[in-house]
Scaffold this motif. Sequence first.
Motif, PDB file in Angstrom:
ATOM      1  N   HIS A 221      -3.649   0.873 -10.765  1.00  0.00           N
ATOM      2  CA  HIS A 221      -4.976   0.329 -11.056  1.00  0.00           C
ATOM      3  C   HIS A 221      -4.903  -0.966 -11.847  1.00  0.00           C
ATOM      4  CE1 HIS A 221      -7.407   4.291 -10.401  1.00  0.00           C
ATOM      5  NE2 HIS A 221      -6.545   4.044  -9.436  1.00  0.00           N
ATOM      6  N   GLU A 222      -3.795  -1.184 -12.567  1.00  0.00           N
ATOM      7  CA  GLU A 222      -3.679  -2.408 -13.355  1.00  0.00           C
ATOM      8  C   GLU A 222      -3.147  -3.572 -12.535  1.00  0.00           C
ATOM      9  OE1 GLU A 222       0.129  -0.031 -13.920  1.00  0.00           O
ATOM     10  OE2 GLU A 222      -2.029   0.335 -13.809  1.00  0.00           O
ATOM     11  N   SER A 223      -2.855  -3.342 -11.252  1.00  0.00           N
ATOM     12  CA  SER A 223      -2.349  -4.423 -10.399  1.00  0.00           C
ATOM     13  C   SER A 223      -3.416  -5.487 -10.212  1.00  0.00           C
ATOM     14  CB  SER A 223      -1.928  -3.869  -9.036  1.00  0.00           C
ATOM     15  OG  SER A 223      -1.656  -4.922  -8.132  1.00  0.00           O
ATOM     16  N   SER A 224      -3.061  -6.737 -10.445  1.00  0.00           N
ATOM     17  CA  SER A 224      -4.024  -7.836 -10.296  1.00  0.00           C
ATOM     18  C   SER A 224      -4.335  -8.116  -8.832  1.00  0.00           C
ATOM     19  CB  SER A 224      -3.467  -9.101 -10.954  1.00  0.00           C
ATOM     20  OG  SER A 224      -2.229  -9.479 -10.354  1.00  0.00           O
ATOM     21  N   VAL A 225      -3.532  -7.567  -7.925  1.00  0.00           N
ATOM     22  CA  VAL A 225      -3.746  -7.784  -6.497  1.00  0.00           C
ATOM     23  C   VAL A 225      -4.657  -6.716  -5.912  1.00  0.00           C
ATOM     24  CG1 VAL A 225      -2.633  -7.999  -4.237  1.00  0.00           C
ATOM     25  CG2 VAL A 225      -1.495  -8.901  -6.270  1.00  0.00           C
ATOM     26  N   THR A 226      -4.374  -5.461  -6.203  1.00  0.00           N
ATOM     27  CA  THR A 226      -5.089  -4.368  -5.540  1.00  0.00           C
ATOM     28  C   THR A 226      -6.118  -3.664  -6.412  1.00  0.00           C
ATOM     29  OG1 THR A 226      -3.418  -2.753  -6.219  1.00  0.00           O
ATOM     30  CG2 THR A 226      -3.064  -3.902  -4.121  1.00  0.00           C
ATOM     31  N   HIS A 227      -5.902  -3.622  -7.722  1.00  0.00           N
ATOM     32  CA  HIS A 227      -6.773  -2.849  -8.626  1.00  0.00           C
ATOM     33  C   HIS A 227      -6.912  -1.405  -8.131  1.00  0.00           C
ATOM     34  CE1 HIS A 227      -7.867  -6.486 -10.806  1.00  0.00           C
ATOM     35  NE2 HIS A 227      -8.124  -7.059  -9.654  1.00  0.00           N
ATOM     36  N   GLY A 228      -5.845  -0.882  -7.530  1.00  0.00           N
ATOM     37  CA  GLY A 228      -5.863   0.499  -7.053  1.00  0.00           C
ATOM     38  C   GLY A 228      -6.299   0.664  -5.615  1.00  0.00           C
ATOM     39  N   ASN A 229      -6.751  -0.413  -4.985  1.00  0.00           N
ATOM     40  CA  ASN A 229      -7.265  -0.321  -3.620  1.00  0.00           C
ATOM     41  C   ASN A 229      -6.227  -0.769  -2.605  1.00  0.00           C
ATOM     42  OD1 ASN A 229     -10.283   0.270  -4.128  1.00  0.00           O
ATOM     43  ND2 ASN A 229      -9.847  -1.452  -5.474  1.00  0.00           N
ATOM     44  N   LEU A 230      -6.315  -0.198  -1.406  1.00  0.00           N
ATOM     45  CA  LEU A 230      -5.404  -0.541  -0.321  1.00  0.00           C
ATOM     46  C   LEU A 230      -6.157  -0.514   1.000  1.00  0.00           C
ATOM     47  CD1 LEU A 230      -2.335   1.688  -1.323  1.00  0.00           C
ATOM     48  CD2 LEU A 230      -2.455  -0.805  -1.508  1.00  0.00           C
ATOM     49  N   CYS A 231      -5.500  -0.993   2.067  1.00  0.00           N
ATOM     50  CA  CYS A 231      -6.055  -0.873   3.405  1.00  0.00           C
ATOM     51  C   CYS A 231      -5.398   0.319   4.089  1.00  0.00           C
ATOM     52  CB  CYS A 231      -5.831  -2.158   4.210  1.00  0.00           C
ATOM     53  SG  CYS A 231      -4.107  -2.428   4.698  1.00  0.00           S
ATOM     54  N   ILE A 232      -5.772   0.594   5.302  1.00  0.00           N
ATOM     55  CA  ILE A 232      -5.238   1.748   6.017  1.00  0.00           C
ATOM     56  C   ILE A 232      -3.719   1.660   6.172  1.00  0.00           C
ATOM     57  CG2 ILE A 232      -5.736   0.627   8.232  1.00  0.00           C
ATOM     58  CD1 ILE A 232      -6.106   3.416   9.433  1.00  0.00           C
ATOM     59  N   LYS A 233      -3.181   0.454   6.357  1.00  0.00           N
ATOM     60  CA  LYS A 233      -1.741   0.312   6.535  1.00  0.00           C
ATOM     61  C   LYS A 233      -0.994   0.647   5.245  1.00  0.00           C
ATOM     62  CE  LYS A 233      -2.003  -3.242  10.151  1.00  0.00           C
ATOM     63  NZ  LYS A 233      -1.628  -4.635  10.509  1.00  0.00           N
ATOM     64  N   GLY A 234      -1.476   0.100   4.141  1.00  0.00           N
ATOM     65  CA  GLY A 234      -0.803   0.362   2.885  1.00  0.00           C
ATOM     66  C   GLY A 234      -0.921   1.806   2.446  1.00  0.00           C
ATOM     67  N   ARG A 235      -2.093   2.418   2.684  1.00  0.00           N
ATOM     68  CA  ARG A 235      -2.347   3.779   2.211  1.00  0.00           C
ATOM     69  C   ARG A 235      -1.693   4.829   3.106  1.00  0.00           C
ATOM     70  NH1 ARG A 235      -4.702   4.604  -2.602  1.00  0.00           N
ATOM     71  NH2 ARG A 235      -6.409   3.193  -2.050  1.00  0.00           N
ATOM     72  N   PHE A 236      -1.759   4.617   4.425  1.00  0.00           N
ATOM     73  CA  PHE A 236      -1.319   5.672   5.340  1.00  0.00           C
ATOM     74  C   PHE A 236      -0.229   5.237   6.324  1.00  0.00           C
ATOM     75  CE2 PHE A 236      -5.817   6.710   4.358  1.00  0.00           C
ATOM     76  CZ  PHE A 236      -5.620   7.962   3.767  1.00  0.00           C
ATOM     77  N   GLY A 237       0.205   3.982   6.244  1.00  0.00           N
ATOM     78  CA  GLY A 237       1.133   3.496   7.262  1.00  0.00           C
ATOM     79  C   GLY A 237       2.590   3.748   6.961  1.00  0.00           C
ATOM     80  N   TRP A 238       2.907   4.883   6.352  1.00  0.00           N
ATOM     81  CA  TRP A 238       4.287   5.173   5.980  1.00  0.00           C
ATOM     82  C   TRP A 238       4.900   6.304   6.792  1.00  0.00           C
ATOM     83  CZ3 TRP A 238       3.445  10.148   4.569  1.00  0.00           C
ATOM     84  CH2 TRP A 238       2.199  10.460   4.005  1.00  0.00           C
ATOM     85  N   GLN A 239       4.129   6.881   7.723  1.00  0.00           N
ATOM     86  CA  GLN A 239       4.658   8.026   8.463  1.00  0.00           C
ATOM     87  C   GLN A 239       5.891   7.661   9.285  1.00  0.00           C
ATOM     88  OE1 GLN A 239       1.487   7.224   8.277  1.00  0.00           O
ATOM     89  NE2 GLN A 239       0.213   9.031   7.927  1.00  0.00           N
ATOM     90  N   HIS A 240       5.979   6.389   9.727  1.00  0.00           N
ATOM     91  CA  HIS A 240       7.117   6.010  10.561  1.00  0.00           C
ATOM     92  C   HIS A 240       8.446   6.104   9.801  1.00  0.00           C
ATOM     93  CE1 HIS A 240       6.223   2.331   8.317  1.00  0.00           C
ATOM     94  NE2 HIS A 240       7.471   1.969   8.527  1.00  0.00           N
ATOM     95  N   VAL A 241       8.370   6.115   8.468  1.00  0.00           N
ATOM     96  CA  VAL A 241       9.591   6.188   7.672  1.00  0.00           C
ATOM     97  C   VAL A 241      10.302   7.525   7.886  1.00  0.00           C
ATOM     98  CG1 VAL A 241      10.519   6.185   5.331  1.00  0.00           C
ATOM     99  CG2 VAL A 241       8.675   4.618   5.950  1.00  0.00           C
ATOM    100  N   GLN A 242       9.522   8.570   8.093  1.00  0.00           N
ATOM    101  CA  GLN A 242      10.128   9.905   8.182  1.00  0.00           C
ATOM    102  C   GLN A 242       9.868  10.605   9.497  1.00  0.00           C
ATOM    103  OE1 GLN A 242       8.337  10.598   4.532  1.00  0.00           O
ATOM    104  NE2 GLN A 242       6.531  11.664   5.292  1.00  0.00           N
ATOM    105  N   ASN A 243       9.245   9.943  10.444  1.00  0.00           N
ATOM    106  CA  ASN A 243       9.057  10.558  11.760  1.00  0.00           C
ATOM    107  C   ASN A 243      10.402  10.709  12.465  1.00  0.00           C
ATOM    108  OD1 ASN A 243       6.348  10.858  11.551  1.00  0.00           O
ATOM    109  ND2 ASN A 243       5.772   9.192  12.920  1.00  0.00           N
ATOM    110  N   THR A 244      10.606  11.843  13.103  1.00  0.00           N
ATOM    111  CA  THR A 244      11.860  12.067  13.820  1.00  0.00           C
ATOM    112  C   THR A 244      11.590  12.169  15.308  1.00  0.00           C
ATOM    113  OG1 THR A 244      11.588  14.463  13.523  1.00  0.00           O
ATOM    114  CG2 THR A 244      12.882  13.273  11.875  1.00  0.00           C
TER     115      THR A 244
END
Length: 307
Positions: free
Chosen positions: A284-307
């Motif tokens: 929340h203290e980030s001067s860029v996001t203030h705790g907010n993200l877009c769909i890619k940043g928030r949920f776009g990590w599944q490809h890291v562990q998909n098998t």
Amino acid sequence: MTIVDLGLPKRLVEVTVDGATVSVPEGATILEACSAVGKDIPTLCYGDTLKPANACRVCMVEVEGSRTLVPSCSRKAEPGMVVHTDSERTRTSRKVVLELLGSATDLSTTPGVAEWMAETGANPERFGPPAPPSAERDDALPGEHEEVDGLTAATVAQPVKVDNALYVRDYGKCILCYKCVDACGDQWQNSFAISVAGRGFGARISTEFSTPLPDSACVYCGNCVEVCPTGALSFKAEHDKREAGTWDEERQTETTTVCTFCGVGCNLTLHVQDNEIVKVTSPHESSVTHGNLCIKGRFGWQHVQNT
């Protein structure tokens, strides 16, 4: 005339909190003054990235000269103000509010509530056993109310909404703090996908015409999940692990990194359990996001562990 904030030092305001004198910048809230002297005031609807909604009333304190208790999260500190955070009035108020919330809402995943209940002696069970869940809350019309039986405590319990693969809506845990509405609305995302429908005890968070989330204006930024204080909104991965009894925050690690999807430079905090990313937040203290993200940043990590 336009007033430009030049970041000039603000005048200090001196207030007294439980006998301790503290100086805070002009415009600071009573809650900030209490924090400055080490007083931990319970809060639920307060969010450090949102304007106070004054909805939960858990943070009420007593100010000398004020006829009523005041919400510390939004009331500005004034010169010479004398504040009492642990008077009989504040304890009674906090106890009753917690009992009413606890009798109507599932607070099992709300951080800190169990300790607050114990401190105040709150007993939600005194209103009777909870009424069974209702699948008809979304269809209730304003002014329609079921006749109480006098034997059970009315609740907001309802089936969990699982209509997408990213996050889950468990409105049986919703205390109507309005934080998700504000984050989705004009304070952050400006999607206006959700709002409050109904009135009184029938009020609930809803999409337009109660449509499924995929058919609404939701862009799946997850900023509503970020600000939810009770777990009414949660990552699908978290919900599944809680259902399976494998969710364990003590075994989780947090690593803050930078999102690689674009050049904005949003900060991501990866929550990892058993070498698996279970959710992503943003400082929340980030001067860029203030705790907010877009769909890619928030949920776009599944490809890291998909098998």
